[in-house]
Design an enzyme around this catalytic site. Structure first.
Site, PDB file in Angstrom:
ATOM      1  CE  LYS A  54      26.864   4.735  65.241  1.00  0.00           C
ATOM      2  NZ  LYS A  54      28.113   5.498  65.405  1.00  0.00           N
ATOM      3  CD  GLN A  98      30.585   7.496  63.725  1.00  0.00           C
ATOM      4  OE1 GLN A  98      29.539   7.318  64.352  1.00  0.00           O
ATOM      5  NE2 GLN A  98      31.386   6.497  63.416  1.00  0.00           N
ATOM      6  CG  ASP A 121      29.734   6.406  71.502  1.00  0.00           C
ATOM      7  OD1 ASP A 121      29.425   5.284  71.067  1.00  0.00           O
ATOM      8  OD2 ASP A 121      29.974   7.391  70.788  1.00  0.00           O
TER       9      ASP A 121
HETATM   10  N1  GUN Z   1      33.494   5.204  65.278  1.00  0.00           N
HETATM   11  C1  GUN Z   1      33.543   3.871  65.094  1.00  0.00           C
HETATM   12  N2  GUN Z   1      32.806   3.243  66.022  1.00  0.00           N
HETATM   13  C2  GUN Z   1      32.277   4.196  66.803  1.00  0.00           C
HETATM   14  C3  GUN Z   1      31.397   4.160  67.928  1.00  0.00           C
HETATM   15  O1  GUN Z   1      30.972   3.118  68.419  1.00  0.00           O
HETATM   16  N3  GUN Z   1      31.072   5.373  68.435  1.00  0.00           N
HETATM   17  C4  GUN Z   1      31.538   6.532  67.938  1.00  0.00           C
HETATM   18  N4  GUN Z   1      31.177   7.670  68.519  1.00  0.00           N
HETATM   19  N5  GUN Z   1      32.350   6.605  66.897  1.00  0.00           N
HETATM   20  C5  GUN Z   1      32.707   5.431  66.340  1.00  0.00           C
END
Ligand code: GUN
Length: 291
Positions: A54, A98, A121
């Site tokens: 990311k 996350q 998100d």
């Molecule tokens: N863990 C797995 N996929 C995601 C996501 O799209 N966003 C976040 N914040 N955590 C994740």
């Protein structure tokens, strides 16, 4: 006949180029770059890899990527204090914590502490409510990426029968809301559904998001159906989706592979949401629909 393979990797790469152009416009107009803060608590190896990719993608799009890596024993109070600081930091347009968070941190409390207008998100209940009621907000990245691939493959989705397998807050529920908004007739199936093969067999669109390797069989599908496979299951034979891909190829009209289908879309949509957030916060005109 063999299904068309939906190339999510290529679609995501093209989307990232459009986003980078939007970021350059934004930076020229406002004198600043959009900022995304990613918070990782603990050292889960898979999460660590996601967070790094990311960060790289954020910088590659011309945005500012800030990583906060906190130890696994971080207290909930300290994490909430960091989120509060990011909420009021004018250089930050998007905040992503996350998931999963280590025990005993209360995930729901952390998600609810994020400013909904920086919640790229789309996990905050305010954004879930906005999606459900058709208000502008942030939509979770994976289902929005799936919708983009569906529209690119099929054009107008109105009137089509869609089945979403899985009812998670991250994928299944927002996916069903997006397909409803696109005027599909939507069925949400899950582990307690009766006659899953029969339900799947009526669908023009199948979105599989259950996390069980090859659970959806090729002979369940309606001939010509469009299949979006959100599953990423690690097996002895490598990464496989929730759909039995080889068998589905002979029946489906179009299908996403694993890997290279939905996966690359998630980060691209995260960048899109961050650019949209920055534009909204600064009153910068941006045609998000053209991204
Ligand atoms: N863990 C797995 N996929 C995601 C996501 O799209 N966003 C976040 N914040 N955590 C994740």
């Amino acid at each position: 006949m063999s299904a068309t393979i939906i190339d999510g990797k290529a679609y995501a790469a093209a989307l990232r180029i459009r986003i980078a152009a939007g970021v350059a416009d934004f930076a020229e107009a406002t004198g600043r770059r959009p900022g995304l803060a990613v918070v990782l608590v603990g050292e889960d190896p898979a999460s660590s890899v996601y967070v790094r990719s990311k960060g790289k993608a954020t910088e590659a799009a011309g945005m500012i990527g800030i990583e906060h890596r906190l130890p696994a024993d971080t207290s909930q109070a300290d994490l909430l204090a960091l989120v509060a600081a990011l909420n009021t930091d004018a250089t930050i347009d998007g905040i992503l914590v996350q998931l999963p968070l280590p025990e005993p941190i209360d995930e729901a409390a952390v998600i609810q502490a994020i400013d909904p207008d920086k919640d790229v998100d789309g996990f905050h209940p305010v954004n879930a409510g906005r999606l459900a009621t058709g208000l502008p907000g942030f939509v979770p990245c994976t289902p929005l990426g799936c919708l983009m691939l569906l529209k690119d493959t099929l054009g107008d989705l109105a009137g089509r029968d869609a089945v979403v397998i899985g009812r998670s807050n991250i994928v299944g529920k927002p996916m069903a809301a997006l397909l409803t908004q696109a005027s599909c007739t939507v069925t949400v199936a899950h582990s307690r559904s009766r006659d899953l093969p029969g339900i799947v067999g009526r669908a023009d669109i199948v979105v599989a998001a259950v996390g069980r390797a090859k659970m959806v069989k090729g002979d369940w599908l309606k001939p010509g159906a469009t299949v979006i496979d959100v599953g990423i299951n690690r097996t002895e034979a490598g990464l496989v989706g929730d759909v039995d891909f080889d068998a589905a190829l002979a029946v489906a009209g179009a299908i996403t592979p694993v890997p290279g289908g939905v996966g690359p879309m998630t980060i691209a949509v995260l960048l899109r949401n961050t650019l949209v957030s920055a534009a909204r916060r600064d009153g910068h005109p941006l045609d998000a629909a053209s991204l």
